[in-house]
Design a protein around this motif. Structure first.
Motif, short mmCIF file in Angstrom:
data_model
loop_
_atom_site.label_atom_id
_atom_site.label_comp_id
_atom_site.label_asym_id
_atom_site.label_seq_id
_atom_site.Cartn_x
_atom_site.Cartn_y
_atom_site.Cartn_z
N ASP A 13 -65.45 -6.35 -75.55
CA ASP A 13 -66.35 -7.50 -75.63
C ASP A 13 -67.44 -7.43 -74.56
O ASP A 13 -68.21 -8.36 -74.40
N VAL A 19 -67.04 -7.19 -71.19
CA VAL A 19 -66.69 -7.54 -69.82
C VAL A 19 -65.18 -7.56 -69.58
O VAL A 19 -64.71 -7.24 -68.51
N PHE A 47 -72.55 -12.45 -79.45
CA PHE A 47 -71.22 -12.64 -80.03
C PHE A 47 -70.18 -11.75 -79.38
O PHE A 47 -69.07 -11.61 -79.88
N ASP A 48 -70.57 -11.11 -78.27
CA ASP A 48 -69.63 -10.33 -77.47
C ASP A 48 -68.90 -9.25 -78.26
O ASP A 48 -67.73 -8.99 -78.03
N LYS A 49 -69.58 -8.67 -79.25
CA LYS A 49 -68.95 -7.59 -80.00
C LYS A 49 -69.59 -6.28 -79.59
O LYS A 49 -70.31 -5.65 -80.37
N VAL A 88 -69.33 -15.57 -71.10
CA VAL A 88 -68.78 -14.43 -71.83
C VAL A 88 -67.30 -14.19 -71.51
O VAL A 88 -66.56 -13.62 -72.30
N ILE A 89 -66.85 -14.64 -70.33
CA ILE A 89 -65.46 -14.38 -69.93
C ILE A 89 -64.52 -15.19 -70.81
O ILE A 89 -64.67 -16.40 -70.94
N LYS A 90 -63.55 -14.50 -71.38
CA LYS A 90 -62.57 -15.20 -72.20
C LYS A 90 -61.69 -16.06 -71.30
O LYS A 90 -61.31 -15.65 -70.21
N LYS A 133 -64.21 -20.69 -79.38
CA LYS A 133 -65.15 -19.64 -79.01
C LYS A 133 -64.84 -18.34 -79.75
O LYS A 133 -65.75 -17.64 -80.19
N ASN A 186 -67.41 -16.47 -82.27
CA ASN A 186 -67.89 -15.09 -82.14
C ASN A 186 -67.54 -14.27 -83.37
O ASN A 186 -68.34 -13.50 -83.86
N GLU A 187 -66.32 -14.45 -83.86
CA GLU A 187 -65.88 -13.68 -85.01
C GLU A 187 -66.77 -13.97 -86.22
O GLU A 187 -67.18 -13.07 -86.94
N SER A 188 -67.11 -15.25 -86.40
CA SER A 188 -67.91 -15.63 -87.57
C SER A 188 -69.38 -15.29 -87.40
O SER A 188 -70.14 -15.30 -88.35
N GLU A 189 -69.79 -15.01 -86.14
CA GLU A 189 -71.20 -14.74 -85.80
C GLU A 189 -72.09 -15.92 -86.18
O GLU A 189 -73.24 -15.73 -86.57
N ILE A 190 -71.57 -17.12 -86.11
CA ILE A 190 -72.39 -18.31 -86.38
C ILE A 190 -73.12 -18.71 -85.10
O ILE A 190 -74.33 -18.87 -85.09
N GLY A 191 -72.40 -18.81 -84.00
CA GLY A 191 -73.04 -19.14 -82.73
C GLY A 191 -73.31 -20.63 -82.58
O GLY A 191 -74.43 -21.07 -82.65
#
Lengths: 317, 438
Positions: A69, A71, A281-283, B107-109, B387, B391-396
């Motif tokens: 992702d 980071v 989207f962190d991909k 960005v950090i999970k 979140k 991200n998975e859906s790329e909707i934002g």
């Protein structure tokens, strides 16, 4: 006599032996040095090339097989999954339609650049000034260009005011619809890269020996004939190089649309999409795969082009 | 050829190795940054990474540091202001060297927080005193603290709205639209300004979530269902945005908007309304003063929806400050965070909510208090899941893209209907929800 020869021989032999010996050693050292010298000169560029081009590319290829992702310390090897995902999502390739605008624009750009290069290679008043004017946009930073043209296209901005001087009041949002936005952006990139093409063409044209023109003129060739039979064939390699650069540039258009619209209103190009995958989207893994695919597409297009238009030697005389 | 492939191969191997090595980065897991018992004894030099380049440049941060120094004489504070905060910190966080105190980048999970940050204490203990602890809690421990909070709302020019004949806050989206129409017909102002080109202002529309239904569990609802189903908060918000643009109540050419330029324009009455956060009030007041307009014209109203006769507004944290888990001066870093949150006056200076429970609302939000707007603290237990789905859906949800598409749709630059558009978003969300297994 035999004595002299006998005496003469050893000294002759000795230096001979010495030289033979020396030839055995010194040349090896010399050869080594000769062999090393080019590498010494190459070292700096090679180190730079490897650190800043090949290592990152290798990195990118490696990431394209993971689900990183960008980071997180955790990254898993996922095999070809990213590539499978890319190829099973056709909507990701729809953005290549946008490249069509840039492709069309680069055709215009090449023709215009060629025209100016030809005109300015003959004796024209203020030709150096015009050369400067044409090349200047290429020297400006792309970000600055983006901002300048945002004002240019603004409602009531530069373009609208200039048009109103001629009594035209278009009253349209230049970046408002997908077609008009893409045409405007492609126009900006023509403005920007025209200078580079122009300089390449100019250089090629000026490397054609001047006697050829004189001879042609004596034979009664006018400017059009000169272009048709001397200039055009003379700059063919540069022309095909420019076409390759334009095609790959159109496929990977980024700066101008990213700064000016951020990919909104149907102006998203493949690179913008990739950047968004990676940083929005962190991909990072998937985006790396997309970048690799773009690289392969550009290589393939170049290869096809080289096959269609082989790069033969030009012989004018 | 052969040699070339070999070097490429070894390069690749080296890269993979290097990438694998980062996996051991967070060895000191679960470390705590203890609060200091005696301020006089804490020592060390700490670096604070911050996104407030403006405050570092004009010396405000230095003033805070000087005040801090009076309480903690042995601690030296330095600031590292980053213009592209998210982008730069993200890269620095691949190393151990990312300051002593930093704002947690988005960005950090959430589950990775313990690998990057030292804990500030347990949730149960901190929640007694502070707001927003939920947003950084992992496994019962809190990893960050936001120094201020904000409320979403419409910034509007009171004078213009009054000229249009509206003095009371609208209570339904329809009423709000009527208000904008009145502004259009009775004044010269642009009724609503999208800030489309600058993108991020559009992301604020996601903070509608919770304000419509007045449900503190609004975030969890995103994680468990379609956010654009009939009657859901986001659908109400996005439909309002669509109707504003579709009804010609927004600026003529959204694609060349200008954020900096929009501030004095609203202050002077050229623009009537914008959907932003309470943090923006100070900026607009400053712009008003600079433009020679009356700063008191800048008003702030909640989303036009009511539950039980009251408006609702969600309190949301700004960037959360955290301690680098690799820091050598964790105690000093912790001291800075505590002091900055409790005693610096940062929240008050920015006219925003203080994260300390029970602190008074800033003066600018007095109308909220008077009107009895109900402030709700969202439960963020499912924040990480949301979140991940996003991200998975790329909707934002917190990215501008889909709202830009929505605006394009509303003004006819994109084909389709609103129902299809929102339905498609819902489908993608559901699909991603299944794919992430939540």
């Amino acid at each position: 006599m035999p004595d002299t020869t006998g005496r003469a021989r050893p000294p002759r032999a000795a230096p001979a032996a010495r030289t033979a010996h020396a030839r055995d050693r010194a040349p090896r050292r010399l050869r080594l040095r000769r062999g090393l010298t080019p590498w010494l000169f190459l070292a700096a560029p090679l180190v730079l090339l490897i650190t800043f081009t090949y290592a990152p590319v290798a990195n990118m290829v490696a990431y394209s097989f993971t689900d990183w992702d960008g980071v997180s310390p955790e990254l898993n090897y996922t095999g070809a999954e990213n590539y499978v995902e890319l190829l099973t999502r056709p909507e990701l390739f729809e953005v290549f339609f946008v490249s069509g605008y840039y492709l069309a624009a680069s055709a215009v750009q090449i023709v215009v650049a060629l025209y100016f290069a030809t005109v300015l290679s003959f004796d024209v008043r203020f030709r150096n000034f015009f050369k400067g004017v044409l090349f200047f946009p290429y020297l400006i930073n792309g970000v600055a260009i983006g901002f300048v043209f945002l004002y240019f296209f603004q409602d009531g901005g530069t373009l609208d005011s200039v048009l109103s001087l001629f009594g035209v009041h278009p009253d349209r949002a230049w970046l408002g619809t997908p077609v008009s936005a893409n045409v405007s952006l492609a126009g900006v990139s023509v403005w920007r890269y025209l200078g580079l093409n122009f300089v390449l063409f100019l250089g090629a044209i000026q490397s054609i020996p001047g006697e050829l023109y004189e001879a042609a003129e004596l034979d009664g060739a006018n400017r059009r004939h000169q272009f048709r039979y001397i200039i055009a064939p003379g700059i063919r390699p540069v022309l095909s190089l420019t076409v390759i650069l334009s095609v790959s540039g159109s496929l990977s258009a980024f700066e101008v649309p990213f700064i000016m619209t951020g990919g909104a209103t149907g102006t998203e190009t493949f690179v913008i999409q990739t950047v968004k995958l990676a940083f929005q989207f962190d991909k990072t893994g998937l985006a790396s795969a997309a970048a690799v695919v773009l690289l392969l597409i550009v290589l393939a297009v170049t290869w096809v082009q080289r096959r269609l238009v082989p790069d033969d030697k030009v012989d004018l005389v | 050829m052969n040699r070339r492939t070999k070097t490429a191969g070894s390069l690749l191997a080296a890269v993979l190795l290097a990438a694998g090595c980062t996996g051991s980065g967070g060895t000191s897991k679960g470390e705590d940054a203890e609060a200091a018992a005696d301020p006089g004894k804490v020592s060390g030099s700490i670096t604070v990474l911050t996104h407030r380049t403006d405050l570092v440049q004009d010396g405000t941060m230095k003033k805070y540091a000087a005040a801090f120094h009076r309480t903690y004489p042995k601690v030296k504070v330095e600031f590292d202001a980053l213009t592209d905060y998210e982008g730069e910190v993200k890269i620095r966080m691949n190393t151990e060297n990312y300051g002593d105190v930093l704002m947690i980048p988005s960005v950090i999970k959430k589950n990775d927080y313990p690998k990057f940050f030292a804990s500030l204490g347990t949730r149960t203990e901190r929640a007694k005193k502070y707001l927003f602890t939920d947003f950084t809690t992992v496994g019962g421990k809190v990893y960050g603290q936001s120094p201020m909070g904000a409320l979403p709302g419409f910034l509007y020019n009171k004078r213009v709205w009054k000229e249009a004949g509206i003095t009371d806050w609208p209570t339904t989206p329809a009423e709000f639209l009527d208000g904008l129409k009145a502004v259009r017909s009775r004044t010269d102002a642009i009724p609503y300004y999208t800030n489309f080109k600058d993108m991020w202002p559009l992301t604020h529309w996601t903070y509608v979530d919770g304000a419509v239904g007045c449900d503190p569990r609004a975030t969890s609802r995103l994680a468990t269902g379609d956010p654009w189903a009939k009657g859901e908060d986001l659908r109400v918000g996005d439909t309002l945005l669509y109707d504003i643009v579709h009804g010609g109540l927004a600026e003529k050419d959204p694609t060349t908007t200008n954020w900096e330029g929009s501030k004095p324009k609203l202050a002077k009455g050229g623009i009537a309304t914008m959907w932003l956060g309470s943090w923006a009030i100070t900026q607009f007041r400053a712009a008003a003063e600079q433009a020679g307009a009356n700063p008191d014209d800048i008003g702030f109203m909640p989303f036009p929806a009511q539950r039980n006769g009251k408006h609702c507004a969600t309190m949301s944290p700004d960037y959360n400050q955290a301690v680098n888990v690799n820091s050598d001066h964790k105690e000093a870093a912790r001291a800075w965070i505590d002091w900055f949150t409790d005693r610096s006056g940062y929240a008050a200076d920015n006219l925003t909510l203080s994260p300390v429970k029970g602190a008074p609302l800033p003066e600018v939000l007095r109308p909220y208090e008077d009107a009895g707007v109900k402030l709700i603290e969202l439960d963020d237990a499912k924040g990480a899941v949301v979140k991940e789905i996003d991200n998975e859906s790329e909707i934002g949800l917190y990215k501008p893209d889909y709202r830009q598409d929505l605006v394009d749709l509303a003004r006819g630059a994109r084909k389709g209907s609103l129902d299809d558009f929102l339905g498609d978003l819902g489908e993608r969300w559901e699909e991603a929800r299944k794919a992430t297994g939540s």
